[in-house]
Design an enzyme around this catalytic site. Structure first.
Site, PDB file in Angstrom:
ATOM      1  N   ARG A  87       0.947  -1.060  -0.301  1.00 53.58           N
ATOM      2  CA  ARG A  87       0.025   0.042  -0.197  1.00 53.58           C
ATOM      3  C   ARG A  87       0.891   1.315   0.296  1.00 53.58           C
ATOM      4  NH1 ARG A  87      -1.267   0.518   4.242  1.00 53.58           N
ATOM      5  NH2 ARG A  87      -1.054  -1.346   6.060  1.00 53.58           N
ATOM      6  N   TYR A 226      -1.635  -3.675  -6.985  1.00 49.15           N
ATOM      7  CA  TYR A 226      -1.606  -4.206  -5.587  1.00 49.15           C
ATOM      8  C   TYR A 226      -2.312  -4.200  -4.782  1.00 49.15           C
ATOM      9  CZ  TYR A 226       1.844  -7.210  -3.100  1.00 49.15           C
ATOM     10  OH  TYR A 226       2.587  -8.303  -1.765  1.00 49.15           O
ATOM     11  N   LYS A 235      -9.885  -1.873   1.948  1.00 51.96           N
ATOM     12  CA  LYS A 235      -9.020  -0.787   2.969  1.00 51.96           C
ATOM     13  C   LYS A 235     -10.341   0.619   1.913  1.00 51.96           C
ATOM     14  CE  LYS A 235      -6.091  -3.658   4.649  1.00 51.96           C
ATOM     15  NZ  LYS A 235      -6.054  -3.816   5.917  1.00 51.96           N
ATOM     16  N   HIS A 255     -10.329  -1.973  11.701  1.00 51.11           N
ATOM     17  CA  HIS A 255      -9.241  -2.889  11.509  1.00 51.11           C
ATOM     18  C   HIS A 255      -9.145  -3.595  11.984  1.00 51.11           C
ATOM     19  CE1 HIS A 255      -5.075  -2.403   9.745  1.00 51.11           C
ATOM     20  NE2 HIS A 255      -5.681  -3.589   8.587  1.00 51.11           N
ATOM     21  N   SER A 277      -1.432  -3.014  10.174  1.00 47.69           N
ATOM     22  CA  SER A 277      -0.904  -4.043   9.569  1.00 47.69           C
ATOM     23  C   SER A 277      -0.220  -5.138   9.843  1.00 47.69           C
ATOM     24  CB  SER A 277      -1.137  -3.590   8.465  1.00 47.69           C
ATOM     25  OG  SER A 277      -1.856  -2.576   7.733  1.00 47.69           O
ATOM     26  N   CYS A 279       1.035  -7.637  11.966  1.00 53.18           N
ATOM     27  CA  CYS A 279       0.651  -7.169  13.674  1.00 53.18           C
ATOM     28  C   CYS A 279       0.540  -8.904  14.012  1.00 53.18           C
ATOM     29  CB  CYS A 279       0.569  -6.585  13.920  1.00 53.18           C
ATOM     30  SG  CYS A 279       1.651  -4.769  13.896  1.00 53.18           S
ATOM     31  N   ASP A 306      -9.611  -9.359   9.211  1.00 58.35           N
ATOM     32  CA  ASP A 306      -9.104  -8.062   9.468  1.00 58.35           C
ATOM     33  C   ASP A 306      -9.897  -7.218   9.856  1.00 58.35           C
ATOM     34  OD1 ASP A 306      -6.610  -7.000   8.181  1.00 58.35           O
ATOM     35  OD2 ASP A 306      -7.604  -6.657   6.313  1.00 58.35           O
ATOM     36  N   ARG A 395       1.530 -12.021  -0.353  1.00 53.54           N
ATOM     37  CA  ARG A 395       0.691 -12.524   0.218  1.00 53.54           C
ATOM     38  C   ARG A 395      -0.530 -13.806  -0.615  1.00 53.54           C
ATOM     39  NH1 ARG A 395      -2.202  -7.766   3.726  1.00 53.54           N
ATOM     40  NH2 ARG A 395      -0.463  -7.051   3.302  1.00 53.54           N
ATOM     41  N   ARG A 426       2.957  -3.214  18.106  1.00 55.56           N
ATOM     42  CA  ARG A 426       4.202  -3.967  18.477  1.00 55.56           C
ATOM     43  C   ARG A 426       4.846  -3.101  19.301  1.00 55.56           C
ATOM     44  NH1 ARG A 426       6.401  -7.521  14.410  1.00 55.56           N
ATOM     45  NH2 ARG A 426       4.679  -7.881  13.199  1.00 55.56           N
TER      46      ARG A 426
HETATM   47  C1  OXD Z   1      -3.080  -4.471   5.335  1.00 54.62           C
HETATM   48  C2  OXD Z   1      -4.079  -5.291   5.082  1.00 54.62           C
HETATM   49  O1  OXD Z   1      -2.098  -3.935   4.622  1.00 54.62           O
HETATM   50  O2  OXD Z   1      -5.028  -6.447   5.556  1.00 54.62           O
HETATM   51  O3  OXD Z   1      -3.295  -3.646   6.313  1.00 54.62           O
HETATM   52  O4  OXD Z   1      -4.220  -6.115   3.680  1.00 54.62           O
HETATM   53 MN    MN Z   2      -5.407  -4.976   7.205  1.00 57.26          MN
END
Ligand code: OXD
Ligand code: MN
Length: 611
Positions: A87, A226, A235, A255, A277, A279, A306, A395, A426
């Site tokens: 991203r 991507y 998102k 999220h 993300s 984590c 997610d 991914r 984190r």
């Molecule tokens: C992120 C995803 O980047 O879930 O948070 O892909």
């Molecule tokens: Mn995510």
């Protein structure tokens, strides 16, 4: 006939469109076709035949490589452009009419300027390409909590991913048309589906933008193929646009993973947990209980990994759905130790992106096992001196239903009741393993205070501590100050809100090693959380909230050093004073818009911490 409608008529003649009964959708598709000038328009019905044809096309043109059919049936590898691997937060804009509505937490551009910029990029960009129209539904197709959108894209890879990640195709189109017709009958506007326009363009990082127009329920994304940049249901829709809509309509788009914990009595309680993300949301959502727990009959059920949409039910509790239908998970680190359920899920019918390849065509990534791959994620012969074999943000895209711990509760149109909300980042130091907020207002502050080290999920430096309130820094589609006010607004008569907790699986010792084993052992912490939610487990009160003592946790069978446990459960007053100073400065960045209640709550904790 003006020039524009002539072009629309020409495209329609060439392609056989339109394919919808909803005039607002037909008009938008025609308008986009006139702008982007595709050679053909394909309305996606989501069928197996359609998918097979797309896969065949992508195998022929090299977009996909077939993986070993014996070990990974129905699975493919896609290698993205090496400059298009994550991203791009700095190129992701919220284009609200009023700049302050986007807040200091979002790059902003005026809508007119953003439309002009994007339309110039989209002008003629699909010449020689097919334009795919993807109707999709976020959430169970019959759920009142679900919302629909249509993504227009020139990427067949996006179509194949959207088919896994959303309820895509004929049923979604039928819902969009039905809702439109009902609105038309009431004399209301009919284009209330989210309109997402995407083109991979030239994959040039200098011609890449992801723009959100929340007031117009519109997304325009150009120049990336991507993940979150291109699969617009995820998102862009389910978080940025949905968070804006949720605020207007009194719900929450977060999220968060959603996980069900079944105790030996057969009672299942659901937890919603926000982590930044990469984590460990996917790992927590698919947790395998430690041996002793399994023997006693504990089970874990995956609803989502997610995104979570939550809404108050008639009984005042929060009910949650997972708007997604699949997982777009981070591959590196996924192994039979960290996440056996994920590994089982991705043995078939999976699209892998930017993983490495073994000599016999199996996907491979760092942390999977000790085999040595033959090709790295770029497709070059593997050479360890060139860096990791799999891209750190590689991914897998796979249907949630393939997960051994998937639960049919994920299809419940009313959602599942949430018993506890968990925030976590984190954090190598300071933040204890777990603590409970005193009440909702304090819990909102705990969420607002979240910090985490950055990961490879977004471009930029990895491992830098940043504030990531409620793990929504990259995803909140409006001003964080208003977002916190929205969260606070749920604290009202008639609500039975879940308690809020904070966890940190990532605390490190002086030697730089993680103190807590994590993964399945995290169930010990979740058990304490759920017991607290029912007023059962013990804790000690501190200025930052309630912390368990060692005796309050079930640590049976866990091999954990006493000093490590002590560090994990200790509240460090001096360290927290400094943390709250920096939090105060952060809240001040939002000026007068920051709710006074949150500032007061901050002040309350600061005085409890002592000067
Ligand atoms: C992120 C995803 O980047 O879930 O948070 O892909
Ligand atoms: Mn995510």
């Amino acid at each position: 006939m003006n020039a524009l409608s002539k072009e629309v008529a020409e495209v329609t003649r060439k392609t056989g469109a339109p394919a919808t009964t909803l005039p607002a959708l037909e008009a938008w598709v025609a308008e986009v076709a006139a702008l982007t000038q595709p050679d053909a328009i394909h309305w996606c019905d989501g069928s197996d035949e359609e998918n097979e044809a797309l896969i065949a096309k992508m195998l022929t043109d090299g977009t996909l490589l077939k993986l070993n059919e014996r070990t990974h049936p129905g699975s493919y590898l896609h290698r993205s452009h090496p400059d298009d691997v994550a991203r791009v937060e700095h190129l992701t804009f919220v284009c609200s009419r009023n700049r302050d509505d986007a807040g200091p937490n979002n790059p902003w551009m005026a809508p007119d300027e953003a439309h002009a910029k994007m339309d110039a990029l989209f002008d003629g960009c699909m010449r020689g390409r097919t334009m795919y129209v993807i109707p999709y539904c976020m959430g169970p197709i019959d759920s009142p909590l679900a919302r629909c959108g249509v993504e227009i894209t020139d990427s067949p890879y996006v179509v194949a991913n959207m088919r896994i990640m959303t309820r895509m195709g004929a049923a979604a189109l039928a819902r969009i048309e039905r809702e439109g017709t009902e609105r038309a009958a009431r004399g209301e506007r009919t284009d209330t589906f989210v309109k997402g326009l995407h083109s991979t363009g030239e994959l040039d990082p200098n011609r890449r933008f992801i723009m959100h127009f929340p007031e117009a329920l519109t997304i325009k994304s150009y120049g990336s193929g991507y993940g979150g940049n291109a699969l617009l249901g995820k998102k862009c829709h389910a978080l940025r646009i949905a968070s804006w809509q949720a605020r207007e309509e009194g719900w929450l788009a977060e999220h968060m993973l959603i996980v069900g914990i079944e105790n030996p009595k057969g009672e299942t309680r659901y937890i919603a947990a926000a982590f930044p993300s990469a984590c460990g949301k996917t790992n927590l959502a698919m947790l395998i209980p430690p041996e002793g727990y399994r023997r006693d009959g504990w089970k874990v059920w995956t609803v989502g990994d997610d995104i979570c949409w939550m809404r108050p039910g008639a009984d005042g509790r929060l009910y949650a759905i997972n708007p997604e239908a699949g997982f777009f998970g981070v591959a590196p680190g996924t192994s039979s130790k960290s996440n056996p359920n994920a590994l089982a899920t991705i043995q078939r019918n999976t699209i892998f992106t930017n993983v490495a390849l073994t000599a016999d065509g199996q996907p491979w990534w760092e942390g999977l096992d000790d085999r040595v791959p033959a090709f790295d994620w770029r497709g070059n012969a593997y050479d360890s001196s060139n860096g990791p074999a799999a891209h750190p943000n590689a991914r897998f895209t796979v249907s949630a239903r393939q997960c051994p711990s998937w639960t049919p509760a994920a299809e419940n149109p009313q959602g599942v009741p949430i018993s506890a909300i968990v925030f976590g980042g984190r954090r190598a130091s300071l933040v204890p393993l777990v603590f409970q907020a005193r009440d909702w207002r304090h819990g909102v502050l705990v969420g607002a205070a979240m910090g985490s080290e950055t990961t490879a999920a977004a471009t930029g430096q990895v491992g830098v501590m940043r504030r990531d309130p409620m793990a929504m820094k990259p995803f909140c589609g409006y001003n964080f100050a208003d977002y916190f006010a929205h969260w606070l607004s749920f604290d009202r008569p008639g609500m039975k809100l879940p308690p809020i907790f904070h966890v940190n699986w990532f605390r490190k010792g002086a030697d730089g090693r993680f103190l807590w084993p994590g993964f399945g052992e995290n169930l010990r912490v979740l058990e304490w959380i759920l017991d607290r939610a029912e007023g059962r487990a013990g804790a000690v009160e501190t200025p930052i909230g309630h912390l368990p003592r060692a005796d309050d946790l079930n640590l049976d069978g866990l091999d954990l050093d006493g000093a490590a446990l002590q560090t994990l459960l200790t509240f460090d007053r001096d360290g927290w004073r400094a943390e709250f100073d920096s939090l105060g400065a952060y809240l001040d960045e939002f000026g007068a818009r920051m709710p006074q209640a949150l500032k007061d709550e901050h002040g309350r904790v600061v005085s409890a911490l002592g000067g």
